[in-house]
Design a protein around this motif. Sequence first.
Motif, PDB file in Angstrom:
ATOM      1  N   ASP A  67      -4.865   2.283   7.194  1.00  0.00           N
ATOM      2  CA  ASP A  67      -5.800   1.945   8.224  1.00  0.00           C
ATOM      3  C   ASP A  67      -7.037   1.165   8.292  1.00  0.00           C
TER       4      ASP A  67
ATOM      5  N   THR B 223       0.800  -1.086   0.126  1.00  0.00           N
ATOM      6  CA  THR B 223      -0.001   0.003  -0.043  1.00  0.00           C
ATOM      7  C   THR B 223       0.790   1.366  -0.020  1.00  0.00           C
ATOM      8  N   GLY B 224       0.324   2.226  -0.702  1.00  0.00           N
ATOM      9  CA  GLY B 224       1.068   3.563  -0.640  1.00  0.00           C
ATOM     10  C   GLY B 224       0.086   4.755  -0.177  1.00  0.00           C
ATOM     11  N   SER B 225      -0.981   4.131   0.453  1.00  0.00           N
ATOM     12  CA  SER B 225      -1.998   5.257   1.304  1.00  0.00           C
ATOM     13  C   SER B 225      -2.217   4.851   2.595  1.00  0.00           C
ATOM     14  N   PRO B 226      -1.884   6.033   3.490  1.00  0.00           N
ATOM     15  CA  PRO B 226      -2.463   5.881   4.955  1.00  0.00           C
ATOM     16  C   PRO B 226      -3.810   5.304   5.136  1.00  0.00           C
ATOM     17  N   ALA B 227      -4.650   5.710   4.288  1.00  0.00           N
ATOM     18  CA  ALA B 227      -6.079   5.546   4.729  1.00  0.00           C
ATOM     19  C   ALA B 227      -6.273   3.937   4.390  1.00  0.00           C
ATOM     20  N   HIS B 228      -5.323   3.508   3.444  1.00  0.00           N
ATOM     21  CA  HIS B 228      -5.709   2.159   2.975  1.00  0.00           C
ATOM     22  C   HIS B 228      -4.914   1.378   4.183  1.00  0.00           C
TER      23      HIS B 228
END
Length: 247
Positions: free
Chosen positions: A217, A210-215
């Motif tokens: 989470d 993943t490259g997304s903090p929301a992902h």
Amino acid sequence: MATTYHDGQAHRMLAHTAGDLLEHFTISTKVSPRADLAPLTEQAKRAVCDLGLPPAVLLVHNPEHVLRGLPTAQAGEWWATTAEVMADLVAAGACRAWGIACWDPRPLLGLLDTPAWTHAPQPAVAMVRAGFLVPADVLAAGDALLDRLQYDGVHRWGMSPFAGAPRLLDGINLTQFLTDHVPRAAASPLPTAVAAAFHMPAVSRLAVGTGSPAHLDQLTAATTLPVDQERVSAYRQRLTAHASSAR
């Protein structure tokens, strides 16, 4: 991670980004037995140099690519040599343990009863594909490999529950695979798929990119979701039956 990712710069990128925090993480990475790459020993040395510390686990990346199509005797000889090299890397302090990471474990299954496997150093960790998007025969082979190696839960790892395409599960109601008391609004397809992947096959850790903090989470939240293992088992039975009828 792997020595080949991001044009060979993945370890340096991680070390640069994490800085002094890196030593607080448990790092696992992969070395590749591809003929067009440096020997495993050289890849391991470079990983240690680029990270600035030895990884906890070095995984042989997709050994099935070498083993597929080889005669049994030749495959056994290659495996025995590779296992010795990896054991030597542990002894030399290049990592604390070694293992295998298989996208398709089927070519390994024929080796498990041979002297080439049983007399060679044994991998401490095995990582296989996990989750809803794994084909039935590959999923069964992952189960068989983990079961035959008789690992306890700590050494059974899964990977790639989305096969690189998480949007494939968009719009699919996966909440039926959770226990009934879980509020349906609390579980979107992504974390539900991750939660179920821990049981397809049974693994204790799951590698997800993943490259997304929301992902991230959502992935973290997935570890708290209770999975209905009977429904997962029923799904697997239907998946196997469908694969058999399609042949």
